[in-house]
Design an enzyme around this catalytic site. Structure first.
Site, PDB file in Angstrom:
ATOM      1  N   HIS A 109     -10.295  -5.225  -3.511  1.00 51.14           N
ATOM      2  CA  HIS A 109      -8.962  -5.504  -2.984  1.00 51.14           C
ATOM      3  C   HIS A 109      -9.086  -5.880  -1.524  1.00 51.14           C
ATOM      4  O   HIS A 109      -9.960  -5.382  -0.815  1.00 51.14           O
ATOM      5  CB  HIS A 109      -8.028  -4.291  -3.142  1.00 51.14           C
ATOM      6  CG  HIS A 109      -8.595  -3.009  -2.615  1.00 51.14           C
ATOM      7  ND1 HIS A 109      -9.552  -2.291  -3.293  1.00 51.14           N
ATOM      8  CD2 HIS A 109      -8.362  -2.340  -1.456  1.00 51.14           C
ATOM      9  CE1 HIS A 109      -9.874  -1.210  -2.583  1.00 51.14           C
ATOM     10  NE2 HIS A 109      -9.170  -1.226  -1.466  1.00 51.14           N
ATOM     11  N   ILE A 110      -8.203  -6.734  -1.088  1.00 49.29           N
ATOM     12  CA  ILE A 110      -8.146  -7.157   0.309  1.00 49.29           C
ATOM     13  C   ILE A 110      -6.899  -6.531   0.919  1.00 49.29           C
ATOM     14  O   ILE A 110      -5.788  -6.743   0.429  1.00 49.29           O
ATOM     15  CB  ILE A 110      -8.043  -8.699   0.428  1.00 49.29           C
ATOM     16  CG1 ILE A 110      -9.168  -9.386  -0.351  1.00 49.29           C
ATOM     17  CG2 ILE A 110      -8.044  -9.119   1.898  1.00 49.29           C
ATOM     18  CD1 ILE A 110     -10.548  -9.136   0.153  1.00 49.29           C
ATOM     19  N   HIS A 111      -7.101  -5.737   1.986  1.00 51.87           N
ATOM     20  CA  HIS A 111      -5.953  -5.217   2.730  1.00 51.87           C
ATOM     21  C   HIS A 111      -5.414  -6.342   3.609  1.00 51.87           C
ATOM     22  O   HIS A 111      -6.190  -7.050   4.260  1.00 51.87           O
ATOM     23  CB  HIS A 111      -6.378  -4.079   3.671  1.00 51.87           C
ATOM     24  CG  HIS A 111      -6.886  -2.848   2.993  1.00 51.87           C
ATOM     25  ND1 HIS A 111      -6.125  -1.714   2.842  1.00 51.87           N
ATOM     26  CD2 HIS A 111      -8.089  -2.556   2.449  1.00 51.87           C
ATOM     27  CE1 HIS A 111      -6.832  -0.770   2.241  1.00 51.87           C
ATOM     28  NE2 HIS A 111      -8.040  -1.257   1.987  1.00 51.87           N
ATOM     29  N   ASP A 146       0.842  -1.193   0.000  1.00 49.11           N
ATOM     30  CA  ASP A 146       0.000   0.000   0.000  1.00 49.11           C
ATOM     31  C   ASP A 146       0.881   1.248   0.000  1.00 49.11           C
ATOM     32  O   ASP A 146       1.885   1.320   0.708  1.00 49.11           O
ATOM     33  CB  ASP A 146      -0.915  -0.009   1.232  1.00 49.11           C
ATOM     34  CG  ASP A 146      -2.078   0.961   1.093  1.00 49.11           C
ATOM     35  OD1 ASP A 146      -3.231   0.504   1.014  1.00 49.11           O
ATOM     36  OD2 ASP A 146      -1.830   2.192   1.063  1.00 49.11           O
ATOM     37  N   ASN A 196     -12.858  -3.095   2.542  1.00 48.31           N
ATOM     38  CA  ASN A 196     -13.812  -1.996   2.637  1.00 48.31           C
ATOM     39  C   ASN A 196     -14.709  -2.047   1.411  1.00 48.31           C
ATOM     40  O   ASN A 196     -14.228  -2.177   0.284  1.00 48.31           O
ATOM     41  CB  ASN A 196     -13.073  -0.655   2.691  1.00 48.31           C
ATOM     42  CG  ASN A 196     -12.230  -0.517   3.936  1.00 48.31           C
ATOM     43  OD1 ASN A 196     -12.663  -0.886   5.019  1.00 48.31           O
ATOM     44  ND2 ASN A 196     -11.015  -0.007   3.795  1.00 48.31           N
ATOM     45  N   GLN A 243     -14.355   2.827   1.320  1.00 49.68           N
ATOM     46  CA  GLN A 243     -13.660   2.343   0.117  1.00 49.68           C
ATOM     47  C   GLN A 243     -13.326   3.531  -0.778  1.00 49.68           C
ATOM     48  O   GLN A 243     -14.211   4.314  -1.133  1.00 49.68           O
ATOM     49  CB  GLN A 243     -14.540   1.340  -0.651  1.00 49.68           C
ATOM     50  CG  GLN A 243     -13.828   0.737  -1.858  1.00 49.68           C
ATOM     51  CD  GLN A 243     -14.689  -0.302  -2.588  1.00 49.68           C
ATOM     52  OE1 GLN A 243     -15.887  -0.420  -2.337  1.00 49.68           O
ATOM     53  NE2 GLN A 243     -14.078  -1.046  -3.481  1.00 49.68           N
ATOM     54  N   VAL A 256     -10.927   3.090  -3.565  1.00 47.92           N
ATOM     55  CA  VAL A 256     -10.617   2.580  -4.912  1.00 47.92           C
ATOM     56  C   VAL A 256     -11.653   1.508  -5.251  1.00 47.92           C
ATOM     57  O   VAL A 256     -11.680   0.445  -4.611  1.00 47.92           O
ATOM     58  CB  VAL A 256      -9.189   1.998  -4.986  1.00 47.92           C
ATOM     59  CG1 VAL A 256      -8.916   1.460  -6.389  1.00 47.92           C
ATOM     60  CG2 VAL A 256      -8.155   3.045  -4.599  1.00 47.92           C
TER      61      VAL A 256
HETATM   62  P1  5GP Z   1      -9.696   1.480   0.226  1.00 49.78           P
HETATM   63  O1  5GP Z   1      -9.730   2.872   0.802  1.00 49.78           O
HETATM   64  O2  5GP Z   1     -10.423   1.459  -1.113  1.00 49.78           O
HETATM   65  O3  5GP Z   1     -10.151   0.403   1.159  1.00 49.78           O
HETATM   66  O4  5GP Z   1      -8.181   1.157  -0.051  1.00 49.78           O
HETATM   67  C1  5GP Z   1      -7.461   1.710  -1.115  1.00 49.78           C
HETATM   68  C2  5GP Z   1      -5.999   1.647  -0.735  1.00 49.78           C
HETATM   69  O5  5GP Z   1      -5.248   1.838  -1.906  1.00 49.78           O
HETATM   70  C3  5GP Z   1      -5.583   2.734   0.257  1.00 49.78           C
HETATM   71  O6  5GP Z   1      -5.055   2.120   1.429  1.00 49.78           O
HETATM   72  C4  5GP Z   1      -4.537   3.536  -0.497  1.00 49.78           C
HETATM   73  O7  5GP Z   1      -3.475   3.956   0.298  1.00 49.78           O
HETATM   74  C5  5GP Z   1      -4.102   2.577  -1.590  1.00 49.78           C
HETATM   75  N1  5GP Z   1      -3.684   3.223  -2.819  1.00 49.78           N
HETATM   76  C6  5GP Z   1      -4.324   4.224  -3.483  1.00 49.78           C
HETATM   77  N2  5GP Z   1      -3.654   4.558  -4.589  1.00 49.78           N
HETATM   78  C7  5GP Z   1      -2.575   3.736  -4.639  1.00 49.78           C
HETATM   79  C8  5GP Z   1      -1.474   3.607  -5.563  1.00 49.78           C
HETATM   80  O8  5GP Z   1      -1.369   4.306  -6.572  1.00 49.78           O
HETATM   81  N3  5GP Z   1      -0.536   2.665  -5.285  1.00 49.78           N
HETATM   82  C9  5GP Z   1      -0.627   1.859  -4.176  1.00 49.78           C
HETATM   83  N4  5GP Z   1       0.345   0.971  -3.993  1.00 49.78           N
HETATM   84  N5  5GP Z   1      -1.635   1.966  -3.281  1.00 49.78           N
HETATM   85  C10 5GP Z   1      -2.592   2.890  -3.522  1.00 49.78           C
END
Ligand code: 5GP
Ligand code: ZN
Length: 115
Positions: A101-103, A30, A88, A95, A97
């Site tokens: 995706h799984i963190h 991340d 998320n 969420q 993105v």
């Molecule tokens: P969400 O908020 O959708 O659960 O998680 C999206 C995750 O993607 C966030 O933790 C954020 O830091 C990560 N993220 C967003 N843009 C990028 C990117 O360009 N590269 C990487 N490696 N992570 C990203």
């Protein structure tokens, strides 16, 4: 999806620190880590959430994601010390993105419940 950041990473259009990849999924670090280990297991196919995967493909897509993060866990030594998975889904869960995706978080004490 043309404007999806994870699709762009999968297509190699923007760089990412990849821990694992195969024909089903990739695992990247991340960009804004919330723990010493924080990576994202992402299916190559674009689905906003698990609920968007067609039922006949559920096993293949989600199995591919599960297999991919297990490979990364082994590489990082997280299996012994424990870790947390987070998915998320939607605005209320934060969420940001809209590509499933799984963190995977580890390397520190993880409190419960999450915020
Ligand atoms: P969400 O908020 O959708 O659960 O998680 C999206 C995750 O993607 C966030 O933790 C954020 O830091 C990560 N993220 C967003 N843009 C990028 C990117 O360009 N590269 C990487 N490696 N992570 C990203
Ligand atoms: Zn996408």
């Amino acid at each position: 999806m043309d404007d999806c950041i994870f699709c762009k990473i999968i297509r190699g259009e923007i760089p990412a620190d990849k821990l694992y990849e195969d024909e089903h999924a990739i695992v990247i670090r991340d960009i804004n880590p919330q723990a010493p280990f924080h990576f994202l297991a992402i299916p190559r196919k674009h689905y906003p959430g698990v609920h968007d995967i067609p039922p006949p493909l559920m096993g293949e897509v989600f199995g591919g994601v599960m297999n991919a993060y297990c490979k990364a866990l082994e590489a990082c030594g997280l299996v012994q010390n424990g870790y947390r998975l987070v998915a998320n889904s939607g605005e209320i869960a934060g969420q940001t993105v809209p590509h499933l995706h799984i963190h995977v978080l580890g390397g520190r004490e993880l409190s419960w419940p999450p915020g």
